[in-house]
Design a protein around this motif. Structure first.
Motif, mmCIF file in Angstrom:
data_model
loop_
_atom_site.group_PDB
_atom_site.id
_atom_site.type_symbol
_atom_site.label_atom_id
_atom_site.label_comp_id
_atom_site.label_asym_id
_atom_site.label_seq_id
_atom_site.Cartn_x
_atom_site.Cartn_y
_atom_site.Cartn_z
ATOM 1 N N GLY A 232 -43.265 -12.274 11.778
ATOM 2 C CA GLY A 232 -41.816 -13.657 11.664
ATOM 3 C C GLY A 232 -40.179 -12.662 11.858
ATOM 4 O O GLY A 232 -39.425 -13.719 12.240
ATOM 5 N N HIS A 233 -40.547 -11.669 11.585
ATOM 6 C CA HIS A 233 -39.229 -10.841 11.544
ATOM 7 C C HIS A 233 -38.915 -10.850 13.211
ATOM 8 O O HIS A 233 -38.572 -9.540 13.580
ATOM 9 C CB HIS A 233 -39.206 -9.481 10.866
ATOM 10 N N TYR A 234 -38.448 -11.256 14.082
ATOM 11 C CA TYR A 234 -38.747 -11.699 15.592
ATOM 12 C C TYR A 234 -37.234 -10.963 15.953
ATOM 13 O O TYR A 234 -36.911 -10.325 16.844
ATOM 14 C CB TYR A 234 -38.411 -13.511 15.786
ATOM 15 N N LEU A 235 -36.381 -10.759 14.668
ATOM 16 C CA LEU A 235 -35.412 -10.485 15.618
ATOM 17 C C LEU A 235 -35.317 -8.886 14.086
ATOM 18 O O LEU A 235 -33.448 -7.951 14.552
ATOM 19 C CB LEU A 235 -33.774 -10.831 15.140
ATOM 20 N N ALA A 236 -36.093 -8.343 13.968
ATOM 21 C CA ALA A 236 -35.737 -6.957 13.852
ATOM 22 C C ALA A 236 -34.885 -5.586 14.342
ATOM 23 O O ALA A 236 -33.859 -5.114 13.958
ATOM 24 C CB ALA A 236 -37.359 -6.288 13.316
ATOM 25 N N GLU A 237 -35.594 -5.982 15.886
ATOM 26 C CA GLU A 237 -34.415 -4.825 16.630
ATOM 27 C C GLU A 237 -33.569 -4.702 16.142
ATOM 28 O O GLU A 237 -32.544 -3.907 16.691
ATOM 29 C CB GLU A 237 -35.880 -4.210 18.024
ATOM 30 N N PRO A 238 -33.106 -6.093 17.287
ATOM 31 C CA PRO A 238 -31.624 -6.081 16.872
ATOM 32 C C PRO A 238 -30.906 -5.777 15.816
ATOM 33 O O PRO A 238 -29.411 -5.358 16.374
ATOM 34 C CB PRO A 238 -31.082 -7.445 18.327
ATOM 35 N N LEU A 239 -31.288 -6.757 15.283
ATOM 36 C CA LEU A 239 -30.634 -5.889 13.669
ATOM 37 C C LEU A 239 -30.538 -4.222 12.846
ATOM 38 O O LEU A 239 -29.340 -4.445 12.648
ATOM 39 C CB LEU A 239 -31.345 -6.929 12.764
ATOM 40 N N ALA A 240 -31.281 -4.120 13.489
ATOM 41 C CA ALA A 240 -31.534 -2.551 12.937
ATOM 42 C C ALA A 240 -30.833 -1.537 13.952
ATOM 43 O O ALA A 240 -30.044 -1.161 13.668
ATOM 44 C CB ALA A 240 -33.041 -2.015 13.553
ATOM 45 N N ALA A 241 -30.722 -2.294 15.726
ATOM 46 C CA ALA A 241 -29.520 -1.655 15.802
ATOM 47 C C ALA A 241 -27.764 -2.241 15.801
ATOM 48 O O ALA A 241 -26.709 -1.250 15.340
ATOM 49 C CB ALA A 241 -29.940 -2.243 17.522
ATOM 50 N N LEU A 242 -27.743 -3.323 15.326
ATOM 51 C CA LEU A 242 -26.325 -4.162 14.783
ATOM 52 C C LEU A 242 -26.104 -2.880 13.399
ATOM 53 O O LEU A 242 -25.357 -2.035 13.073
ATOM 54 C CB LEU A 242 -26.265 -5.232 14.462
ATOM 55 N N ALA A 243 -27.265 -2.507 12.144
ATOM 56 C CA ALA A 243 -27.119 -2.299 11.070
ATOM 57 C C ALA A 243 -26.243 -0.769 11.750
ATOM 58 O O ALA A 243 -25.935 0.440 10.574
ATOM 59 C CB ALA A 243 -28.179 -1.745 10.278
ATOM 60 N N GLU A 244 -27.192 0.006 12.407
ATOM 61 C CA GLU A 244 -27.023 1.872 13.116
ATOM 62 C C GLU A 244 -25.575 1.499 13.417
ATOM 63 O O GLU A 244 -24.737 2.461 13.186
ATOM 64 C CB GLU A 244 -27.725 1.833 14.233
#
Length: 314
Positions: A232-244
């Protein structure tokens, strides 16, 4: 007894009757969702006196023009009513993107026929024919050339059923744009900012987060997304990219099974923390209770609650 007039029809209602109920019971299709003056789906145009229980829900200009929220009005005198007609009052918009971000989350992107001025986190009522539902904007006006919405299609519903059939090139209508509680304030720039979402409550906070980063927010940002399970974490990848790219941003992905122990570990690092919450009522309540127990002042918590039922003019 007061008389209600709608087009060529008119009928008597009891003094003090709720306007929304009086219209729908007589077969006048006025959609609704929250019945609290928040979603603005039940917008109607009135000529005559009503007892408005939430006059501040609409702008002075809207009220002066005769618009009212039917769910918040009681009939006290003869009243002429005209329901919001999306074919006449709504803004046409073309579907420019339809993508499943997960098994249950549909990303819908729309291009309105004319420019729409909005802020990240605001709400719009979307109309697919006679079916309507309010949704929060996930797009950012300064960066996105479209309006983006994240639709939870886990449960059947009038609008979600219609949305599943949408294709690029289809046309919808846009209803009332309203403020919403979840907006970024530039005065917050140095304060710790917590963004807590469940399900597609992440949509408006995705916009708010990007707005904060666009304005170079200097304080620590902590984003927590609660989902039923890891899928259900449907924005996991873009969120990880922002955190980087942004050292002051931390992202935590919680599942329902982790909620109780994770909440117990929440600690405020500063009394200046601001918290924005969005999602299912039970999740928002759980987040709120824990934050209050941790010492967060109530005026530093802003929340929008998502209601799951669809609304329809039918």
């Amino acid at each position: 007894m007061p008389e209600l007039y709608v087009g060529e029809r008119h009928w008597s209602v009891s003094t003090g009757s709720n306007l929304l109920d009086a219209l729908n019971q007589a077969g006048v299709a006025v959609p609704y969702s929250c019945r609290a003056g928040s979603c603005h789906a039940c917008l109607v145009h009135c000529r005559g006196e009503v007892e408005d229980q939430q006059p501040d829900a609409l702008s002075p200009a809207q009220r002066e023009s005769g618009w009212r929220l039917a769910c918040q009005c009681r009939v006290v005198a003869d009243l002429h009513v005209e329901a919001f007609d999306p074919s006449r009052d709504g803004v046409p918009a073309a579907v420019v993107g339809v993508e499943w971000l997960s098994t249950h989350v549909l990303r819908l992107r729309l291009q309105p026929e004319r420019g729409l001025r909005y802020r990240a986190g605001q709400h719009l009522v979307l109309w697919a024919g006679p079916v309507a539902r309010p949704y929060s904007l996930a797009s950012l006006p300064e960066e996105d050339p479209f309006l983006e919405f994240h639709l939870d299609c886990r449960q059947p519903g009038a609008f979600s059923d219609a949305a599943r059939q949408l294709r690029v090139g289809d046309r919808l209508r846009l209803g009332e744009l309203r403020g919403g509680a979840l907006q970024y304030d530039p005065d917050w720039q140095t304060r710790p900012l917590w963004l807590l979402a469940s399900g597609t409550g992440l949509g408006p906070l995705w916009g708010v987060l990007r707005e904060a980063l666009r304005q170079d927010h200097q304080g620590a940002i902590r984003l927590i997304h609660l989902a039923h399970d890891a899928s259900g974490h449907y924005l996991a990848e873009p969120l990880a990219a922002l955190a980087e790219r942004h050292p002051n941003l931390t992202v935590e992905l919680w599942t329902a099974a982790q909620l109780t122990p994770a909440l117990a570990q929440l600690r405020l690092v500063s009394r200046q923390t601001l918290a924005l919450l969005c999602g299912h009522p039970a999740s928002v309540e759980a987040f709120s209770k824990r934050l209050f127990l941790a010492g967060l002042p109530r005026n530093q918590l802003l929340a929008d609650v998502f209601l799951s039922r669809s609304i329809s003019g039918c």
